[in-house]
Design a protein around this motif. Structure first.
Motif, PDB file in Angstrom:
ATOM      1  N   LEU A 115     -11.844 -12.525  -8.436  1.00 30.84           N
ATOM      2  CA  LEU A 115     -10.719 -11.704  -7.815  1.00 30.84           C
ATOM      3  C   LEU A 115     -10.873 -11.862  -6.372  1.00 30.84           C
ATOM      4  O   LEU A 115     -10.010 -12.106  -5.534  1.00 30.84           O
ATOM      5  CB  LEU A 115     -10.476 -10.390  -8.347  1.00 30.84           C
ATOM      6  N   GLY A 116     -12.140 -11.508  -5.864  1.00 30.32           N
ATOM      7  CA  GLY A 116     -12.528 -11.755  -4.159  1.00 30.32           C
ATOM      8  C   GLY A 116     -12.185 -13.029  -3.713  1.00 30.32           C
ATOM      9  O   GLY A 116     -11.515 -12.914  -2.532  1.00 30.32           O
ATOM     10  N   ARG A 117     -12.515 -14.035  -4.560  1.00 29.37           N
ATOM     11  CA  ARG A 117     -12.398 -15.514  -3.927  1.00 29.37           C
ATOM     12  C   ARG A 117     -10.744 -15.636  -3.909  1.00 29.37           C
ATOM     13  O   ARG A 117     -10.182 -16.312  -2.975  1.00 29.37           O
ATOM     14  CB  ARG A 117     -13.085 -16.376  -4.817  1.00 29.37           C
ATOM     15  N   MET A 128      -3.760  -6.483  -8.981  1.00 27.29           N
ATOM     16  CA  MET A 128      -3.664  -5.449  -7.949  1.00 27.29           C
ATOM     17  C   MET A 128      -3.614  -6.324  -6.614  1.00 27.29           C
ATOM     18  O   MET A 128      -4.039  -7.205  -6.514  1.00 27.29           O
ATOM     19  CB  MET A 128      -4.896  -4.527  -7.803  1.00 27.29           C
ATOM     20  N   GLU A 129      -2.663  -5.450  -5.746  1.00 27.22           N
ATOM     21  CA  GLU A 129      -2.693  -6.206  -4.263  1.00 27.22           C
ATOM     22  C   GLU A 129      -3.423  -5.285  -3.675  1.00 27.22           C
ATOM     23  O   GLU A 129      -3.493  -3.805  -3.754  1.00 27.22           O
ATOM     24  CB  GLU A 129      -1.072  -6.123  -3.984  1.00 27.22           C
ATOM     25  N   GLN A 130      -4.156  -5.704  -2.528  1.00 24.16           N
ATOM     26  CA  GLN A 130      -5.143  -4.954  -1.361  1.00 24.16           C
ATOM     27  C   GLN A 130      -4.674  -5.508  -0.258  1.00 24.16           C
ATOM     28  O   GLN A 130      -4.591  -6.761  -0.203  1.00 24.16           O
ATOM     29  CB  GLN A 130      -6.657  -4.935  -2.196  1.00 24.16           C
ATOM     30  N   TRP A 131      -4.889  -4.469   0.856  1.00 27.47           N
ATOM     31  CA  TRP A 131      -4.620  -5.135   2.209  1.00 27.47           C
ATOM     32  C   TRP A 131      -5.137  -4.137   3.142  1.00 27.47           C
ATOM     33  O   TRP A 131      -5.439  -2.828   2.569  1.00 27.47           O
ATOM     34  CB  TRP A 131      -3.267  -5.291   2.424  1.00 27.47           C
ATOM     35  N   VAL A 132      -5.206  -4.299   4.316  1.00 32.05           N
ATOM     36  CA  VAL A 132      -5.827  -3.488   5.317  1.00 32.05           C
ATOM     37  C   VAL A 132      -4.455  -3.013   6.048  1.00 32.05           C
ATOM     38  O   VAL A 132      -3.774  -3.630   6.501  1.00 32.05           O
ATOM     39  CB  VAL A 132      -6.944  -3.654   6.205  1.00 32.05           C
ATOM     40  N   GLY A 133      -4.554  -1.453   6.002  1.00 35.53           N
ATOM     41  CA  GLY A 133      -3.103  -1.147   6.739  1.00 35.53           C
ATOM     42  C   GLY A 133      -3.579   0.376   7.337  1.00 35.53           C
ATOM     43  O   GLY A 133      -4.591   0.840   7.148  1.00 35.53           O
ATOM     44  N   PRO A 134      -2.616   1.025   8.036  1.00 35.02           N
ATOM     45  CA  PRO A 134      -2.733   2.081   8.756  1.00 35.02           C
ATOM     46  C   PRO A 134      -2.816   3.401   7.581  1.00 35.02           C
ATOM     47  O   PRO A 134      -2.185   3.297   6.777  1.00 35.02           O
ATOM     48  CB  PRO A 134      -1.715   2.212   9.881  1.00 35.02           C
ATOM     49  N   ASP A 135      -3.821   4.146   8.080  1.00 36.11           N
ATOM     50  CA  ASP A 135      -3.988   5.387   7.243  1.00 36.11           C
ATOM     51  C   ASP A 135      -2.750   6.485   7.439  1.00 36.11           C
ATOM     52  O   ASP A 135      -2.370   6.737   8.711  1.00 36.11           O
ATOM     53  CB  ASP A 135      -5.235   6.309   7.570  1.00 36.11           C
ATOM     54  N   ASP A 136      -2.072   6.573   6.437  1.00 36.21           N
ATOM     55  CA  ASP A 136      -0.824   7.608   6.472  1.00 36.21           C
ATOM     56  C   ASP A 136      -1.233   8.824   7.078  1.00 36.21           C
ATOM     57  O   ASP A 136      -0.278   9.487   8.109  1.00 36.21           O
ATOM     58  CB  ASP A 136      -0.233   7.922   5.153  1.00 36.21           C
ATOM     59  N   VAL A 146      -4.555  -0.263  -2.136  1.00 33.47           N
ATOM     60  CA  VAL A 146      -4.560  -0.864  -3.256  1.00 33.47           C
ATOM     61  C   VAL A 146      -3.262  -0.240  -3.847  1.00 33.47           C
ATOM     62  O   VAL A 146      -2.988   0.602  -3.860  1.00 33.47           O
ATOM     63  CB  VAL A 146      -5.835  -0.581  -4.179  1.00 33.47           C
ATOM     64  N   ARG A 147      -2.647  -1.454  -4.541  1.00 32.45           N
ATOM     65  CA  ARG A 147      -1.594  -1.369  -5.470  1.00 32.45           C
ATOM     66  C   ARG A 147      -1.565  -1.895  -6.437  1.00 32.45           C
ATOM     67  O   ARG A 147      -1.901  -3.397  -6.348  1.00 32.45           O
ATOM     68  CB  ARG A 147      -0.132  -1.278  -4.567  1.00 32.45           C
ATOM     69  N   ARG A 148      -1.142  -1.717  -7.812  1.00 32.37           N
ATOM     70  CA  ARG A 148      -1.330  -2.444  -9.000  1.00 32.37           C
ATOM     71  C   ARG A 148      -0.035  -3.476  -8.763  1.00 32.37           C
ATOM     72  O   ARG A 148       1.079  -3.221  -8.268  1.00 32.37           O
ATOM     73  CB  ARG A 148      -1.133  -1.492 -10.312  1.00 32.37           C
TER      74      ARG A 148
END
Length: 149
Positions: A115-117, A128-136, A146-148
């Motif tokens: 999954l990491g690759r 799942m979808e993961q990304w780096v984003g601003p903290d709410d 992270v979101r499924r």
């Protein structure tokens, strides 16, 4: 508006008749809106831009987009190459039983590594979808989100 219809007799036809006559709902959709019409018009404009030959006014992003579009539309070359690039990627990722057949064996690494690759090398999220984003709660800090799927 369809001013040929009396509003007290058929208000819907009066209010929406001309819209419905000019904007027939396509067979592949259940409705149509002004945003969908604009999106369709934008697709036509973008296609026209991408099909123009590169010129001196094109910036780097436009040149890359035109080159990418041409490569996607080069059907003879795509047929010549076939599925070899996809098979090579699948092999590098540990194979796929549907392609390899009964000789397939699970890779020696855990699912998390695969999954990491997929995310790191191909920017593809699975399960799942993961990304780096601003903290709410603190927009000056980035967090892993992270979101499924």
């Amino acid at each position: 508006m369809d001013r040929t219809v009396a509003p007290c007799v058929d208000f819907f036809q009066y209010a929406c008749g001309t819209w419905n006559r000019l904007h027939v709902i396509p067979e592949d959709r259940s409705a149509i809106s002004t945003f969908e019409i604009l999106a369709d018009q934008l697709q036509v404009i973008l296609k026209r831009v991408l099909e123009e030959p590169p010129n001196a006014n094109d910036n780097n992003a436009t040149l890359k987009a035109k080159m990418f579009y041409r490569s996607c539309m080069d059907i003879p070359r795509i047929r010549e190459i076939g599925d070899a690039p996809l098979k090579k990627i699948l092999e590098r990722l540990g194979g796929w039983p549907a392609v390899v057949g009964t000789s397939w064996r699970p890779p020696p690494y855990p699912l998390e590594v695969l999954l990491g690759r997929l995310r790191g090398e191909y920017n593809v999220g699975v399960l799942m979808e993961q990304w780096v984003g601003p903290d709410d709660k603190n927009s000056s800090v980035n967090i892993l989100q992270v979101r499924r799927q």
